[in-house]
Design a protein around this motif. Structure first.
Motif, mmCIF file in Angstrom:
data_model
loop_
_atom_site.group_PDB
_atom_site.id
_atom_site.type_symbol
_atom_site.label_atom_id
_atom_site.label_comp_id
_atom_site.label_asym_id
_atom_site.label_seq_id
_atom_site.Cartn_x
_atom_site.Cartn_y
_atom_site.Cartn_z
ATOM 1 N N MET A 1 92.424 23.684 -26.614
ATOM 2 C CA MET A 1 91.235 22.837 -26.809
ATOM 3 C C MET A 1 91.674 21.377 -26.995
ATOM 4 O O MET A 1 92.705 21.109 -27.595
ATOM 5 N N ALA A 2 90.896 20.446 -26.475
ATOM 6 C CA ALA A 2 91.274 19.027 -26.532
ATOM 7 C C ALA A 2 91.257 18.521 -27.963
ATOM 8 O O ALA A 2 90.467 18.985 -28.786
ATOM 9 N N LYS A 3 92.137 17.587 -28.230
ATOM 10 C CA LYS A 3 92.145 16.999 -29.565
ATOM 11 C C LYS A 3 91.071 15.913 -29.657
ATOM 12 O O LYS A 3 90.757 15.244 -28.683
ATOM 13 N N GLU A 4 90.533 15.784 -30.874
ATOM 14 C CA GLU A 4 89.509 14.763 -31.123
ATOM 15 C C GLU A 4 89.951 13.917 -32.299
ATOM 16 O O GLU A 4 90.595 14.413 -33.223
ATOM 17 N N LEU A 5 89.568 12.631 -32.243
ATOM 18 C CA LEU A 5 89.942 11.731 -33.334
ATOM 19 C C LEU A 5 88.842 11.760 -34.403
ATOM 20 O O LEU A 5 87.686 11.468 -34.126
ATOM 21 N N TRP A 6 89.221 12.162 -35.614
ATOM 22 C CA TRP A 6 88.242 12.290 -36.701
ATOM 23 C C TRP A 6 88.736 11.563 -37.946
ATOM 24 O O TRP A 6 89.930 11.564 -38.251
ATOM 25 N N LYS A 7 87.773 11.003 -38.679
ATOM 26 C CA LYS A 7 88.061 10.476 -40.012
ATOM 27 C C LYS A 7 88.105 11.644 -41.004
ATOM 28 O O LYS A 7 87.288 12.572 -40.897
ATOM 29 N N GLY A 8 89.024 11.593 -41.951
ATOM 30 C CA GLY A 8 89.260 12.717 -42.862
ATOM 31 C C GLY A 8 88.006 13.260 -43.523
ATOM 32 O O GLY A 8 87.718 14.459 -43.457
ATOM 33 N N ASN A 9 87.254 12.403 -44.161
ATOM 34 C CA ASN A 9 86.070 12.870 -44.885
ATOM 35 C C ASN A 9 85.063 13.530 -43.950
ATOM 36 O O ASN A 9 84.484 14.577 -44.272
ATOM 37 N N GLU A 10 84.846 12.921 -42.795
ATOM 38 C CA GLU A 10 83.868 13.477 -41.860
ATOM 39 C C GLU A 10 84.363 14.790 -41.272
ATOM 40 O O GLU A 10 83.577 15.728 -41.073
ATOM 41 N N ALA A 11 85.652 14.861 -41.031
ATOM 42 C CA ALA A 11 86.227 16.097 -40.487
ATOM 43 C C ALA A 11 86.077 17.240 -41.490
ATOM 44 O O ALA A 11 85.773 18.377 -41.116
ATOM 45 N N ILE A 12 86.272 16.921 -42.748
ATOM 46 C CA ILE A 12 86.135 17.944 -43.798
ATOM 47 C C ILE A 12 84.692 18.446 -43.857
ATOM 48 O O ILE A 12 84.432 19.649 -43.974
ATOM 49 N N ALA A 13 83.749 17.508 -43.751
ATOM 50 C CA ALA A 13 82.337 17.895 -43.770
ATOM 51 C C ALA A 13 82.019 18.788 -42.570
ATOM 52 O O ALA A 13 81.383 19.844 -42.711
ATOM 53 N N GLU A 14 82.480 18.384 -41.403
ATOM 54 C CA GLU A 14 82.220 19.173 -40.191
ATOM 55 C C GLU A 14 82.893 20.550 -40.299
ATOM 56 O O GLU A 14 82.322 21.565 -39.889
ATOM 57 N N ALA A 15 84.085 20.567 -40.857
ATOM 58 C CA ALA A 15 84.794 21.845 -41.023
ATOM 59 C C ALA A 15 83.999 22.797 -41.898
ATOM 60 O O ALA A 15 83.933 24.001 -41.631
ATOM 61 N N ALA A 16 83.380 22.247 -42.944
ATOM 62 C CA ALA A 16 82.582 23.088 -43.838
ATOM 63 C C ALA A 16 81.392 23.678 -43.090
ATOM 64 O O ALA A 16 81.067 24.863 -43.249
ATOM 65 N N ILE A 17 80.753 22.850 -42.279
ATOM 66 C CA ILE A 17 79.605 23.342 -41.503
ATOM 67 C C ILE A 17 80.059 24.476 -40.575
ATOM 68 O O ILE A 17 79.419 25.517 -40.482
ATOM 69 N N ARG A 18 81.197 24.263 -39.926
ATOM 70 C CA ARG A 18 81.711 25.289 -39.007
ATOM 71 C C ARG A 18 82.137 26.544 -39.748
ATOM 72 O O ARG A 18 82.205 27.628 -39.156
ATOM 73 N N ALA A 19 82.446 26.415 -41.038
ATOM 74 C CA ALA A 19 82.845 27.584 -41.835
ATOM 75 C C ALA A 19 81.627 28.329 -42.384
ATOM 76 O O ALA A 19 81.773 29.273 -43.150
ATOM 77 N N GLY A 20 80.439 27.874 -42.028
ATOM 78 C CA GLY A 20 79.241 28.581 -42.472
ATOM 79 C C GLY A 20 78.730 28.135 -43.828
ATOM 80 O O GLY A 20 78.048 28.894 -44.520
ATOM 81 N N CYS A 21 79.060 26.912 -44.195
ATOM 82 C CA CYS A 21 78.532 26.372 -45.457
ATOM 83 C C CYS A 21 77.005 26.323 -45.373
ATOM 84 O O CYS A 21 76.447 25.736 -44.449
ATOM 85 N N ASP A 22 76.336 26.975 -46.322
ATOM 86 C CA ASP A 22 74.868 27.026 -46.308
ATOM 87 C C ASP A 22 74.238 25.811 -46.961
ATOM 88 O O ASP A 22 73.088 25.476 -46.683
ATOM 89 N N CYS A 23 74.971 25.186 -47.873
ATOM 90 C CA CYS A 23 74.334 24.121 -48.637
ATOM 91 C C CYS A 23 75.390 23.195 -49.226
ATOM 92 O O CYS A 23 76.482 23.638 -49.587
ATOM 93 N N PHE A 24 75.031 21.928 -49.293
ATOM 94 C CA PHE A 24 75.939 20.926 -49.850
ATOM 95 C C PHE A 24 75.164 20.108 -50.868
ATOM 96 O O PHE A 24 74.059 19.649 -50.604
ATOM 97 N N PHE A 25 75.759 19.925 -52.035
ATOM 98 C CA PHE A 25 75.125 19.155 -53.101
ATOM 99 C C PHE A 25 76.079 18.039 -53.493
ATOM 100 O O PHE A 25 77.198 18.304 -53.943
ATOM 101 N N GLY A 26 75.666 16.802 -53.286
ATOM 102 C CA GLY A 26 76.591 15.692 -53.447
ATOM 103 C C GLY A 26 76.091 14.615 -54.374
ATOM 104 O O GLY A 26 74.944 14.632 -54.857
ATOM 105 N N TYR A 27 76.982 13.699 -54.637
ATOM 106 C CA TYR A 27 76.657 12.522 -55.426
ATOM 107 C C TYR A 27 77.642 11.435 -54.998
ATOM 108 O O TYR A 27 78.834 11.718 -54.830
ATOM 109 N N PRO A 28 77.179 10.195 -54.810
ATOM 110 C CA PRO A 28 78.078 9.174 -54.284
ATOM 111 C C PRO A 28 79.211 8.806 -55.248
ATOM 112 O O PRO A 28 78.969 8.655 -56.446
ATOM 113 N N ILE A 29 80.398 8.715 -54.713
ATOM 114 C CA ILE A 29 81.531 8.094 -55.403
ATOM 115 C C ILE A 29 82.602 7.822 -54.347
ATOM 116 O O ILE A 29 82.842 8.650 -53.465
#
Lengths: 360, 69, 244
Positions: free
Chosen positions: A1-29
């Motif tokens: 599969m082709a490599k894609e350029l990702w920013k760490g934080n966004e890649a982690i978020a996308e990885a969670a979605i792909r892992a079947g994360c049902d819900c995310f609860f956040g707060y800015p920092i």
């Protein structure tokens, strides 16, 4: 599969979605804001839940609720925010719920700095909140590894019914690297028959709680929780070594996450500049810590010392000492408060240790 | 109109809320104690019970059941 | 003979640990009856507080989750958002809801979370032994206010119904008490209405119950209920505070 350029934080978020994360609860920092930002846009697109909570305390308790209902739940924060989440993490561990928590750690104590740091090692690996519990701690050194570990984290959390913490830092959160989205193996996981989903004909109600009011009962519960950690230590240890096998290193650098990358370069510098053969021991699971594996490497003939290299004033070095357990002298090199050690600093310190005379 | 009030005697904590709630004043605490060590509530004159279930409604411990023809 | 009143199926068979004459048991029954009448025992999830209500999951028959002190609205948010078809309700005391958990309840109301909160206001920390709560009345003694609550030192008590009613997400707030049978019937009506509104997805619903704590108030049950209907109801007016 082709490599894609990702920013760490966004890649982690996308990885969670792909892992079947049902819900995310956040707060800015800072420096993790791209995670909730990405989730706020993409979770609803997948029919999943995003809530910006009123505080880190509320966010982790929303995770607790969703996890109690049998959902795959995640939150992210950075050091001071992770401190606030410790209440909820303790309850999640006590009630034996699966959850994934991301710490893009920054310099402390207190408000500290937003620059990368590894000063949350103690808090991460020793439980962090009240009571005898541990979180499983996974420490990526690259965006690719972060993506892979986030996806593993959901399975591990479900397997052990225990919170899993991804301990990274602002550096990994903020930088961009090419990554590959790998095909995930399907893992067989235990059914969540303990969840509070409504009885739906079940004979008795499910009551998800960390309360064990009778001391003997509470002790049994603690013993049971401990047995899970013992099992983790048997089944889940992850680490990487560089320059240790068949190369007879004189010195071992022990380091995780961002500093392990610096050590990798420092190994080359040591060889070229000083003619010293060095190896790297990089724990990926910080809890459970690969004690025996590090001990074996430190015990090899020719190893003159082990140096724990950290972005802290010396935290993982405690585990390194426990692991090495007298097999070789253990030294520490670290920069603190958001400062990052340079390759030369690490190499020069290691060389001075080999030549003798460097302080611990 | 016949009515019947039944007490789950050993669950009563003798709080007297039912005694105060009874509009025909036929409830009182017993002299003897129950399994918990409380003086449990009981009916002094069943024939006067109107089956209004006030006692049952106010009982925090679900001690009382009320039946009526 | 036909049953006029029997124990609700919404309750388990467990004996309650509450002190004699405590209002918790009465409110538990009203919730149980509501769940039974609305046929939602099998689908509901209760979020228990920290405080005397901590064991409520052993008493009510529905599934339950025990929250950290004050965090029940956050826990409920996590459940309701991921399971929107499930009836969800929190059961919280005044220390839990009006003190340590004030942020969680305010923001749940602000967001209009579609769950119901049953708020037990007895003006005291019961489980820990009678310390002053944000709802303790002026002059009322508590173990941490041995001379009684003083306005200059402690401020005036919080009226949660009125405070939350300023928020758009709250669609129903009513204050009730369970000090006598007529009030119990009204309280039941309010709880049932709150759950019905939740089932209709209307928004956040809130029922405050003025409750008696005879043990920590050092009163007989009779005196305690007189206190509820007298000074408490005077400061905390009964009735519908907001209905959209």
């Amino acid at each position: 599969m082709a490599k894609e350029l990702w920013k760490g934080n966004e890649a982690i978020a996308e990885a969670a979605i792909r892992a079947g994360c049902d819900c995310f609860f956040g707060y800015p920092i800072t420096p993790q804001n791209e995670i909730p930002e990405y989730m706020s846009l993409h979770m609803p697109q997948h029919g999943k839940v995003f809530v910006q909570a009123e505080s880190e305390v509320a966010a982790i308790n929303m995770v607790y609720g969703a996890a109690a209902a049998g959902k795959r739940a995640m939150t992210s924060s950075s050091s001071p925010g992770i401190s606030l989440k410790q209440e909820g993490i303790s309850y999640i561990a006590g009630a034996e719920l699966p959850a994934v928590i991301i710490n893009m750690s920054r310099g402390g104590p207190g408000l500290g700095t937003i620059q990368a740091s590894q000063a949350d090692y103690f808090q991460s690996t020793r439980g962090g909140g009240n009571g005898d519990y541990r979180t499983m701690v996974l420490a990526p050194q690259s965006i690719q590894e972060a993506v892979d570990l986030v996806q593993d984290a959901f399975d591990l959390a479900d397997k052990y019914r225990n919170p899993v913490l991804i301990l990274a830092d602002g550096m990994i959160g903020q930088m961009m690297e090419p990554i590959e989205w790998k095909q995930r193996p399907s893992v067989e996981l235990p059914p969540k028959d303990w969840a509070a989903t409504g009885r739906h004909g079940r004979e008795k109600n499910n009551f998800v709680t960390s309360l064990r009011i009778d001391a003997p009962d509470c002790e049994l519960h603690n013993v049971h929780i401990q047995s899970k950690y013992d099992r983790m230590a048997e089944e889940e240890l992850r680490y990487e070594t560089i320059g240790c096998d068949g190369q007879e290193p004189e010195i071992i650098l022990a380091s995780y996450g961002t500093t392990a990358r610096i050590c990798w370069s420092a190994i080359n510098r040591l060889e070229r500049k000083y003619g010293i053969k060095a190896g790297l021991f990089r724990p990926i699971t910080l809890f459970p810590f690969p004690y025996d594996q590090l001990h074996q490497i430190a015990s090899r003939p020719g190893v003159k010392a082990v140096i724990s290299v950290e972005m802290s004033q010396g935290q993982m070095v405690d585990d390194v000492k426990l692991a090495v357990n007298g097999a070789a002298p253990v030294h520490f090199f670290g920069r603190a408060g958001g400062s990052i050690p340079t390759v030369d600093e690490v190499a020069d310190f290691a060389a001075s240790v080999v030549k003798g005379g460097a302080g611990k | 109109m016949a009515a019947k009030v039944i007490f789950d005697r050993d669950r009563c904590k003798g709080c007297e809320l039912c005694v105060d709630a009874c509009p025909v004043h036929i409830l009182a605490l017993e002299e003897s104690t129950n399994r918990k060590g409380y003086h449990p509530a009981g009916c002094t004159d069943t024939s006067k019970c109107i089956g209004c279930a006030s006692c049952a409604r106010i009982c925090p411990d679900s001690v009382i059941s009320v039946y009526r023809d | 003979m036909k049953p006029v009143y029997v124990k609700s199926k919404g309750l388990q068979d467990t004996e309650l640990h509450y002190c004699p004459g405590c209002s918790h048991g009465i409110v538990h029954k009203l919730i149980a009856e509501t769940l039974e009448e609305l046929n939602i025992i099998d689908t509901s999830v209760l979020i228990c507080p920290v405080g005397c209500g901590v064991f409520a999951g052993n008493y009510l028959a529905c599934d339950a989750v025990e929250a950290a002190h004050g965090r029940a609205p956050a826990v409920a948010t996590g459940i309701k958002r991921t399971c929107p078809d499930q009836p969800v309700f929190t059961y919280q005391g005044d220390g839990d809801l009006a003190s340590i958990g004030i942020a969680e309840i305010v923001h749940a109301a602000m967001r209009g979370e579609k769950f119901t909160t049953i708020f037990i206001n007895n003006g005291i920390y019961g489980m820990t032994g009678g310390q002053m709560a944000p709802t303790t009345l002026i002059g009322q003694k508590a173990t941490t206010a041995p001379l009684g609550r003083q306005k200059e030192l402690h401020g005036e008590p919080i009226r949660m119904c009125e405070m939350l009613s300023s928020l758009g997400g709250l669609v129903y707030a009513e204050r009730v008490c369970v000090a006598d049978v007529p009030h119990i019937i009204k309280a039941k009506r309010a709880i049932k209405k709150a759950f019905t509104k939740q089932l209709n997805n209307e928004g956040f619903t809130f029922v405050e119950v003025l409750a008696a704590c005879p043990t920590n108030w050092a009163m007989t049950t009779r005196k305690a209920n007189e206190w509820v209907l007298g000074p408490m109801a005077e400061y905390y007016p009964l009735g519908v505070i907001k209905e959209v």
